[in-house]
Design an enzyme around this catalytic site. Structure first.
Site, PDB file in Angstrom:
ATOM      1  N   ASP A  50       0.717  -1.306   0.210  1.00  0.00           N
ATOM      2  CA  ASP A  50      -0.124   0.125  -0.033  1.00  0.00           C
ATOM      3  C   ASP A  50       0.921   1.299   0.110  1.00  0.00           C
ATOM      4  OD1 ASP A  50      -2.179   1.590  -0.092  1.00  0.00           O
ATOM      5  OD2 ASP A  50      -2.970   0.961   1.991  1.00  0.00           O
ATOM      6  N   ASN A  88     -10.195  -3.247  -7.033  1.00  0.00           N
ATOM      7  CA  ASN A  88      -9.238  -2.364  -7.950  1.00  0.00           C
ATOM      8  C   ASN A  88      -9.807  -1.739  -9.179  1.00  0.00           C
ATOM      9  OD1 ASN A  88      -6.230  -3.292  -6.315  1.00  0.00           O
ATOM     10  ND2 ASN A  88      -7.590  -1.616  -5.609  1.00  0.00           N
TER      11      ASN A  88
HETATM   12  C1  FPP Z   1      -2.039   0.133  -3.479  1.00  0.00           C
HETATM   13  O1  FPP Z   1      -1.532   1.389  -3.350  1.00  0.00           O
HETATM   14  C2  FPP Z   1      -1.373  -0.587  -4.475  1.00  0.00           C
HETATM   15  C3  FPP Z   1      -1.920  -1.173  -5.529  1.00  0.00           C
HETATM   16  C4  FPP Z   1      -3.324  -1.208  -5.770  1.00  0.00           C
HETATM   17  C5  FPP Z   1      -1.138  -1.894  -6.676  1.00  0.00           C
HETATM   18  C6  FPP Z   1       0.146  -2.548  -6.045  1.00  0.00           C
HETATM   19  C7  FPP Z   1       0.908  -2.837  -7.405  1.00  0.00           C
HETATM   20  C8  FPP Z   1       2.327  -2.822  -7.472  1.00  0.00           C
HETATM   21  C9  FPP Z   1       3.107  -2.322  -6.124  1.00  0.00           C
HETATM   22  C10 FPP Z   1       2.825  -3.356  -8.610  1.00  0.00           C
HETATM   23  C11 FPP Z   1       2.614  -4.716  -8.605  1.00  0.00           C
HETATM   24  C12 FPP Z   1       3.827  -5.386  -9.727  1.00  0.00           C
HETATM   25  C13 FPP Z   1       3.567  -6.177 -10.613  1.00  0.00           C
HETATM   26  C14 FPP Z   1       4.715  -6.633 -11.064  1.00  0.00           C
HETATM   27  C15 FPP Z   1       2.303  -6.723 -10.974  1.00  0.00           C
HETATM   28  P1  FPP Z   1      -2.418   2.621  -3.639  1.00  0.00           P
HETATM   29  O2  FPP Z   1      -2.430   2.934  -5.125  1.00  0.00           O
HETATM   30  O3  FPP Z   1      -3.631   2.393  -3.031  1.00  0.00           O
HETATM   31  O4  FPP Z   1      -1.774   3.882  -2.518  1.00  0.00           O
HETATM   32  P2  FPP Z   1      -2.630   4.934  -2.105  1.00  0.00           P
HETATM   33  O5  FPP Z   1      -3.447   4.316  -0.761  1.00  0.00           O
HETATM   34  O6  FPP Z   1      -1.182   5.678  -1.598  1.00  0.00           O
HETATM   35  O7  FPP Z   1      -3.441   5.561  -3.197  1.00  0.00           O
END
Ligand code: FPP
Length: 252
Positions: A29, A77
């Site tokens: 996250d 998502n």
């Molecule tokens: C949550 O952070 C993260 C995600 C929904 C996506 C996670 C994906 C990756 C780290 C990359 C994955 C890699 C591969 C190889 C598939 P957020 O976007 O909710 O962060 P925020 O809460 O700060 O907005």
């Protein structure tokens, strides 16, 4: 971290190699906030998050972790803006294009949990290829949760079990927890199916429909760091905390 630093850290932190968690699961996250705090687009936070998956996968493998599950995309998502969803969906393509040689060198085996059907054709293909070309690797299992939701996994397992019962293949009176686990998507992880250590980054402290069955007896660790900042040192610190925990599995 340099190789020397990694070795020094190992000596400082880890006295007992046997208390390294077998299965570590990570809710990665904070990518969006990481990007925003730098005046960058959210997609660049996800790109940095993808790079951190490479770093932590290699590091966890070196430390003796047997399975590392990363929550790359949840069934919820899809509610994000279309351009962000599209960006997240092409990340596996970029990941395997750039990381496959190192995956092979580290002997890492790739698996996936989640529903592949709804994924774009290219994303699905690249995941299938990575799973196939690493199927005989004997190192750590790097398990991607993509289009994954814990409740839908349990529901799908219940439906499959009900079908086998209806067809007379299973006796409902005799179904054990272990039997049920064999119906879960996470059965791809074999003996390491249940999570030992659940890490969530960015200061949020909730489970978000992630591996609900498998987390029944896991230890939880919440880091204030955003995922792109959760480096090898942070991972080692998390392991050191795990080693201080006493797991009783309901006993005394
Ligand atoms: C949550 O952070 C993260 C995600 C929904 C996506 C996670 C994906 C990756 C780290 C990359 C994955 C890699 C591969 C190889 C598939 P957020 O976007 O909710 O962060 P925020 O809460 O700060 O907005």
């Amino acid at each position: 971290m340099s190789n020397q630093e990694i070795e020094n850290n190992k000596e400082n932190f880890f006295s007992q190699q046997d208390s390294i968690p077998n299965h570590v699961a990570v809710i990665m996250d904070g990518n969006g906030r990481w990007a925003k705090s730098r005046g960058l687009k959210r997609s660049l936070g996800h790109k940095a998050g993808m790079d951190q998956v490479k770093t932590i996968a290699k590091h966890a493998n070196r430390r003796g972790v047997k399975a590392l599950t990363v929550y790359a995309f949840s069934t919820e998502n899809w509610k994000r803006p279309l351009d962000e969803v599209n960006y997240l969906m092409q990340l596996p393509v970029e990941f395997f294009d750039t990381f496959m040689p190192e995956i092979m060198e580290a002997n890492i085996k790739v698996t996936m949990i989640g529903i592949p059907d709804k994924l774009p054709r290219k994303t699905k293909k690249v995941m299938e290829n990575a799973i196939k070309s690493t199927q005989n690797n004997k190192g750590m299992v790097l398990n991607f949760a993509v289009n994954y939701g814990g409740r839908s996994e349990i529901l799908a397992a219940a439906k499959d079990l009900a079908k086998d019962i209806a067809e007379g293949k299973k006796n409902p009176q005799k179904v054990t927890e272990e039997d049920f686990e064999s119906y879960l998507m996470s059965s791809v992880l074999g003996e390491y199916q249940n999570v030992d250590y659940m890490i969530r980054t960015s200061g949020e402290e909730r489970i978000s429909n992630f591996m609900l069955w498998q987390n029944a007896y896991s230890e939880f660790y919440f880091s204030p760091l955003a995922w792109p900042d959760f480096n090898e040192k942070a991972f080692d610190e998390a392991l050191a905390i795990y080693q201080k925990r006493q797991r009783r599995f309901g006993g005394v």
